[in-house]
Scaffold this motif. Structure first.
Motif, PDB file in Angstrom:
ATOM      1  N   CYS A 251      19.239  53.855   4.698  1.00  0.00           N
ATOM      2  CA  CYS A 251      19.119  52.398   4.700  1.00  0.00           C
ATOM      3  C   CYS A 251      20.489  51.782   5.005  1.00  0.00           C
ATOM      4  CB  CYS A 251      18.646  51.886   3.342  1.00  0.00           C
ATOM      5  SG  CYS A 251      17.134  52.675   2.734  1.00  0.00           S
ATOM      6  N   PRO A 252      20.532  50.533   5.528  1.00  0.00           N
ATOM      7  CA  PRO A 252      21.818  49.875   5.784  1.00  0.00           C
ATOM      8  C   PRO A 252      22.629  49.709   4.488  1.00  0.00           C
ATOM      9  CG  PRO A 252      20.035  48.717   6.887  1.00  0.00           C
ATOM     10  CD  PRO A 252      19.394  49.722   5.971  1.00  0.00           C
ATOM     11  N   TYR A 253      23.937  49.849   4.596  1.00  0.00           N
ATOM     12  CA  TYR A 253      24.851  49.856   3.444  1.00  0.00           C
ATOM     13  C   TYR A 253      24.658  48.648   2.522  1.00  0.00           C
ATOM     14  CZ  TYR A 253      29.444  49.692   1.059  1.00  0.00           C
ATOM     15  OH  TYR A 253      30.460  49.622   0.141  1.00  0.00           O
ATOM     16  N   PHE A 254      24.671  47.447   3.065  1.00  0.00           N
ATOM     17  CA  PHE A 254      24.619  46.242   2.225  1.00  0.00           C
ATOM     18  C   PHE A 254      23.199  45.873   1.791  1.00  0.00           C
ATOM     19  CE2 PHE A 254      28.838  45.444   4.184  1.00  0.00           C
ATOM     20  CZ  PHE A 254      29.571  45.257   3.017  1.00  0.00           C
ATOM     21  N   ALA A 255      22.189  46.572   2.330  1.00  0.00           N
ATOM     22  CA  ALA A 255      20.795  46.244   1.997  1.00  0.00           C
ATOM     23  C   ALA A 255      20.478  46.474   0.526  1.00  0.00           C
ATOM     24  CB  ALA A 255      19.838  47.062   2.865  1.00  0.00           C
ATOM     25  N   VAL A 256      21.290  47.258  -0.171  1.00  0.00           N
ATOM     26  CA  VAL A 256      21.013  47.547  -1.580  1.00  0.00           C
ATOM     27  C   VAL A 256      21.001  46.272  -2.421  1.00  0.00           C
ATOM     28  CG1 VAL A 256      23.449  47.987  -2.206  1.00  0.00           C
ATOM     29  CG2 VAL A 256      21.619  49.082  -3.500  1.00  0.00           C
ATOM     30  N   TYR A 257      21.823  45.285  -2.050  1.00  0.00           N
ATOM     31  CA  TYR A 257      21.905  44.050  -2.838  1.00  0.00           C
ATOM     32  C   TYR A 257      20.594  43.268  -2.779  1.00  0.00           C
ATOM     33  CZ  TYR A 257      26.892  44.950  -3.210  1.00  0.00           C
ATOM     34  OH  TYR A 257      28.106  45.533  -3.490  1.00  0.00           O
ATOM     35  N   GLU A 258      19.921  43.318  -1.631  1.00  0.00           N
ATOM     36  CA  GLU A 258      18.619  42.660  -1.496  1.00  0.00           C
ATOM     37  C   GLU A 258      17.510  43.508  -2.120  1.00  0.00           C
ATOM     38  OE1 GLU A 258      17.613  39.601  -0.457  1.00  0.00           O
ATOM     39  OE2 GLU A 258      19.783  39.193  -0.522  1.00  0.00           O
ATOM     40  N   ASP A 259      17.594  44.814  -1.911  1.00  0.00           N
ATOM     41  CA  ASP A 259      16.520  45.694  -2.396  1.00  0.00           C
ATOM     42  C   ASP A 259      16.385  45.658  -3.911  1.00  0.00           C
ATOM     43  OD1 ASP A 259      16.043  46.275   0.211  1.00  0.00           O
ATOM     44  OD2 ASP A 259      16.546  48.406   0.094  1.00  0.00           O
ATOM     45  N   VAL A 260      17.512  45.573  -4.624  1.00  0.00           N
ATOM     46  CA  VAL A 260      17.406  45.571  -6.087  1.00  0.00           C
ATOM     47  C   VAL A 260      16.752  44.283  -6.600  1.00  0.00           C
ATOM     48  CG1 VAL A 260      19.374  47.122  -6.411  1.00  0.00           C
ATOM     49  CG2 VAL A 260      19.733  44.644  -6.515  1.00  0.00           C
ATOM     50  N   LYS A 261      16.805  43.230  -5.789  1.00  0.00           N
ATOM     51  CA  LYS A 261      16.147  41.973  -6.188  1.00  0.00           C
ATOM     52  C   LYS A 261      14.629  42.141  -6.256  1.00  0.00           C
ATOM     53  CE  LYS A 261      19.721  38.942  -4.237  1.00  0.00           C
ATOM     54  NZ  LYS A 261      20.048  37.953  -3.178  1.00  0.00           N
ATOM     55  N   GLY A 262      14.119  43.184  -5.568  1.00  0.00           N
ATOM     56  CA  GLY A 262      12.689  43.430  -5.553  1.00  0.00           C
ATOM     57  C   GLY A 262      12.191  44.316  -6.677  1.00  0.00           C
ATOM     58  N   LEU A 263      13.071  44.714  -7.596  1.00  0.00           N
ATOM     59  CA  LEU A 263      12.628  45.527  -8.733  1.00  0.00           C
ATOM     60  C   LEU A 263      11.665  44.738  -9.619  1.00  0.00           C
ATOM     61  CD1 LEU A 263      16.067  47.178  -9.591  1.00  0.00           C
ATOM     62  CD2 LEU A 263      14.044  48.376  -8.757  1.00  0.00           C
ATOM     63  N   LYS A 264      10.690  45.432 -10.176  1.00  0.00           N
ATOM     64  CA  LYS A 264       9.612  44.780 -10.927  1.00  0.00           C
ATOM     65  C   LYS A 264       9.889  44.794 -12.436  1.00  0.00           C
ATOM     66  CE  LYS A 264       6.566  47.637  -9.163  1.00  0.00           C
ATOM     67  NZ  LYS A 264       7.380  48.406  -8.231  1.00  0.00           N
ATOM     68  N   ALA A 265       9.104  44.043 -13.159  1.00  0.00           N
ATOM     69  CA  ALA A 265       9.217  43.991 -14.626  1.00  0.00           C
ATOM     70  C   ALA A 265       8.860  45.337 -15.241  1.00  0.00           C
ATOM     71  CB  ALA A 265       8.317  42.899 -15.183  1.00  0.00           C
ATOM     72  N   SER A 266       8.025  46.098 -14.546  1.00  0.00           N
ATOM     73  CA  SER A 266       7.629  47.420 -15.052  1.00  0.00           C
ATOM     74  C   SER A 266       8.676  48.494 -14.796  1.00  0.00           C
ATOM     75  CB  SER A 266       6.307  47.849 -14.397  1.00  0.00           C
ATOM     76  OG  SER A 266       6.443  47.872 -12.980  1.00  0.00           O
ATOM     77  N   ASP A 267       9.690  48.157 -13.994  1.00  0.00           N
ATOM     78  CA  ASP A 267      10.752  49.131 -13.710  1.00  0.00           C
ATOM     79  C   ASP A 267      11.757  49.179 -14.857  1.00  0.00           C
ATOM     80  OD1 ASP A 267       9.889  49.991 -11.150  1.00  0.00           O
ATOM     81  OD2 ASP A 267      10.685  48.143 -10.257  1.00  0.00           O
ATOM     82  N   LYS A 268      12.334  50.358 -15.025  1.00  0.00           N
ATOM     83  CA  LYS A 268      13.404  50.538 -15.995  1.00  0.00           C
ATOM     84  C   LYS A 268      14.537  51.246 -15.274  1.00  0.00           C
ATOM     85  CE  LYS A 268      14.171  52.042 -20.779  1.00  0.00           C
ATOM     86  NZ  LYS A 268      13.545  52.677 -21.965  1.00  0.00           N
ATOM     87  N   VAL A 269      15.693  50.586 -15.156  1.00  0.00           N
ATOM     88  CA  VAL A 269      16.781  51.051 -14.295  1.00  0.00           C
ATOM     89  C   VAL A 269      17.896  51.694 -15.111  1.00  0.00           C
ATOM     90  CG1 VAL A 269      18.482  50.368 -12.559  1.00  0.00           C
ATOM     91  CG2 VAL A 269      16.267  49.209 -12.657  1.00  0.00           C
ATOM     92  N   LEU A 270      18.278  52.893 -14.708  1.00  0.00           N
ATOM     93  CA  LEU A 270      19.418  53.593 -15.313  1.00  0.00           C
ATOM     94  C   LEU A 270      20.631  53.384 -14.419  1.00  0.00           C
ATOM     95  CD1 LEU A 270      20.718  55.748 -17.245  1.00  0.00           C
ATOM     96  CD2 LEU A 270      19.834  57.484 -15.683  1.00  0.00           C
ATOM     97  N   LEU A 271      21.723  52.917 -15.007  1.00  0.00           N
ATOM     98  CA  LEU A 271      22.991  52.844 -14.263  1.00  0.00           C
ATOM     99  C   LEU A 271      24.157  52.938 -15.238  1.00  0.00           C
ATOM    100  CD1 LEU A 271      24.288  49.744 -14.621  1.00  0.00           C
ATOM    101  CD2 LEU A 271      22.523  49.183 -12.975  1.00  0.00           C
ATOM    102  N   GLU A 272      25.310  53.293 -14.705  1.00  0.00           N
ATOM    103  CA  GLU A 272      26.514  53.407 -15.537  1.00  0.00           C
ATOM    104  C   GLU A 272      27.344  52.148 -15.368  1.00  0.00           C
ATOM    105  OE1 GLU A 272      29.999  56.546 -16.810  1.00  0.00           O
ATOM    106  OE2 GLU A 272      28.695  57.049 -15.123  1.00  0.00           O
ATOM    107  N   ASP A 273      27.632  51.490 -16.486  1.00  0.00           N
ATOM    108  CA  ASP A 273      28.225  50.157 -16.397  1.00  0.00           C
ATOM    109  C   ASP A 273      29.642  50.145 -15.840  1.00  0.00           C
ATOM    110  OD1 ASP A 273      29.331  51.319 -18.641  1.00  0.00           O
ATOM    111  OD2 ASP A 273      28.937  49.628 -19.975  1.00  0.00           O
ATOM    112  N   ILE A 274      30.410  51.224 -16.015  1.00  0.00           N
ATOM    113  CA  ILE A 274      31.788  51.186 -15.515  1.00  0.00           C
ATOM    114  C   ILE A 274      31.901  51.704 -14.080  1.00  0.00           C
ATOM    115  CG2 ILE A 274      32.809  51.382 -17.808  1.00  0.00           C
ATOM    116  CD1 ILE A 274      33.502  54.321 -16.979  1.00  0.00           C
TER     117      ILE A 274
END
Length: 600
Positions: A251-274
């Motif tokens: 996928c295009p490099y900067f597309a991630v910023y738009e794609d995450v906006k499409g996450l649903k209420a049923s999703d649960k996202v794991l990420l490292e804050d630092i």
């Protein structure tokens, strides 16, 4: 007014126009990398300080630069005449960036930054602090980039594949292992921003940061898909084909910023804050639950598998040959008056590159003679260097990137007559280094537990060094890698790697030092593989295996200062160095090595 003063004045004008009271410029790319590509060196461009660690804070009429003990001397020199005030982190009476902001930012004030260059934990802390002052955080403007009109382009070097004979595990196996950890966290989506974790997971490498073979990218993993956000021109058809075989969608490099906006209420996202930038985090819808935990890939990456460990041993033997030849060359040529710090650095690169498996250096070579060695991360340039005189100490800290792994070694070499003080200091540093190499400890011990072993000989004399004793090292990856490190100091931010227990397969540096400003610097560094020792009724014991095979400077050692056990360890180590490296050298080099590794 010099060029840096002019740039900061321009920034202050932009701040005023944007309604900002203060503007923060950290040393970071959009992935919280320790070292960054030229496109991201905004802080260095503005301030004139080129070190790898530092935070610039600009107010309406002043500018401040925070950096750590590795760079105090260098920063003081580079910030001279810029008007930027040096803030020496950790020194008595010096507030942290956060403390300074809390004290100095006015009520109803505005703090600005590029939110892609601060991580989630920082962004949250700033928001919390600002709320107390009825202030706001504006993190949608890259003001430094706005005034940097001739800014270099973002790197998009070609992505290449790393064969399983080097990785030991396929990308499919690694992805599946990460999904298992996601399940344990109750997550169905995992966003990875840290570049070393991404290339390790996908069994690829690149060259988007000098000496760090990473690829500017993001990854989003779901339970049935893997999305790889990358500058598409960096991905060849061959690489694309191999990744797609593993179910990885480009996928295009900067597309991630738009794609995450499409996450649903049923999703649960794991990420490292630092490791995740604040702008990306804020793009996740509020109705989507976020779980903050360490990237599973980072933990797996740090514990090298059997294939990686065997390759690492091979890489260090290759590197030992180059380093032994370098030390012989230096000692033979220093009396000519022709050797400089820069020519020595070039020679060490030349000798490493003679091996066809050496792809590059693992960091900028530190070649420092005399007082320059008191600057921990000093590096000569083609135009600025010192001549190496036949007296005192010469320090080289260098490493290579091989198909078989990443190396990092420091040796302090006698290039002439030494004083008694120099020998005593060298021996104290070596003594701490040996104590760590000899250490046997219970499983569960961390770098905070082990650091006093190393610093003990120096502490007993009221001496110390102002940097960590050890850091993790990647596999054909970043020379600084977590999760572990060796440092007694508790850090308020970061992964707190000094509390991470040592596991089998962790590759860690052992590098105590001593630095006398204006006189000389000493550092001795090997890399250690953590291995399991015996297990008995008391529990599982752990120990270290040396993988670096280069002699220590015998002329600088005072044997009477070492214990019997330390002398025995040293003699056995030197015997092993000769057995391993001797057969790879020519006759004259071998004769020198025999003398350099003789018993003391």
């Amino acid at each position: 007014m010099n060029v840096n003063q002019e740039r900061i004045k321009q920034l202050q004008q932009e701040m005023k126009a944007a309604g900002m009271d203060m503007y923060l410029v950290p040393t970071a790319d959009f992935h919280q990398s320790e070292y960054v590509g030229t496109y991201f060196k905004v802080r260095a461009w503005l301030s004139g300080f080129s070190g790898s660690a530092g935070t610039l804070l600009v107010t309406a009429d002043k500018a401040y630069l925070w950096t750590d003990g590795r760079y105090f001397i260098q920063a003081a020199k580079q910030l001279e005449d810029t008007g930027v005030v040096l803030m020496k982190m950790g020194e008595e009476g010096v507030p942290t960036v956060e403390e300074f902001l809390e004290e100095q930012l006015p009520e109803n004030g505005c703090l600005g930054c590029d939110g892609r260059t601060i991580h989630v934990a920082e962004g949250k802390a700033f928001e919390e602090m600002l709320a107390k002052k009825n202030g706001i955080l504006k993190c949608d403007k890259d003001l430094g980039g706005k005034i940097w009109t001739d800014r270099p382009e973002m790197s998009r070097e070609p992505v290449y594949l790393l064969d399983i004979k080097y990785t030991g595990k396929s990308r499919e196996e690694k992805i599946e292992a990460v999904r298992e950890e996601m399940k344990k966290a109750g997550a169905n989506t995992h966003i990875i921003s840290s570049l070393d974790d991404i290339v390790w997971l996908l069994n690829i490498r690149g060259n988007d940061i000098m000496y760090n073979p990473v690829v500017l990218s993001y990854v989003m993993i779901t339970m049935d898909k893997v999305y790889f956000y990358v500058q598409e021109e960096a991905v060849s058809e061959e690489v694309r084909g191999e990744l797609e075989k593993a179910g990885i969608e480009i996928c295009p490099y900067f597309a991630v910023y738009e794609d995450v906006k499409g996450l649903k209420a049923s999703d649960k996202v794991l990420l490292e804050d630092i490791c995740t930038n604040y702008t990306l985090y804020k793009a996740i819808p509020e109705h989507t639950e976020v779980v903050f935990e360490a990237n599973p890939a980072a933990i797996m990456k740090g514990n090298k598998n059997q294939t990686e460990m065997e390759n690492i041993r091979i890489a260090h033997i290759k590197d030992a040959k180059a380093m032994c030849r370098f030390i012989y060359w230096l000692k033979q040529n220093v009396g000519s008056g022709e050797v400089t710090e820069y020519s020595a650095a070039e020679k060490s690169l030349e000798l490493r590159k003679e091996d066809p498996d050496c792809l590059d250096l693992s960091f900028e070579t530190i070649c420092a003679y005399g007082p320059n060695a008191a600057m921990c991360h000093y590096a000569p340039t083609e135009t600025e260097y010192a001549k190496v005189e036949p007296k005192g100490f010469f320090l080289i800290d260098s490493g290579g990137q091989y198909w078989q792994g990443t190396t990092d070694i420091t040796r302090t070499i006698a290039v002439g007559v030494l004083t008694q003080e120099q020998k005593e200091h060298f021996t104290l540093v070596l003594q701490g280094h040996i104590r760590l190499a000899m250490a046997k400890f219970q499983y569960g011990c961390s770098g905070a537990n082990l650091d006093p072993l190393v610093r003990g000989p120096l502490w007993e004399r009221g001496l110390d060094f102002n940097h960590g004793t050890g850091h993790g090292v990647g596999y054909l990856l970043n020379v600084h890698e977590g999760p572990q490190n060796i440092n007694w100091r508790m850090r308020a931010n970061g992964r707190r790697g000094n509390m991470t227990p040592f596991e089998e397969g962790m590759l860690t540096s052992n590098e105590p030092g001593l630095y006398l400003e204006g006189k000389y610097g000493i550092r001795t560094e090997n890399l250690l593989l953590c291995r399991k020792a015996e297990k008995n009724g008391y529990g599982q014991f752990m120990e270290f295996e040396n993988v670096t095979w280069v002699p220590y400077e015998r002329e600088a050692i005072l044997p009477e200062m070492l214990t019997k056990a330390e002398r025995q360890w040293l003699n056995e180590y030197h015997k092993r160095v000769y057995e391993i490296v001797g057969p790879m050298l020519d006759e004259k080099e071998r004769a020198w090595l025999l003398e350099a590794t003789a018993e003391i």
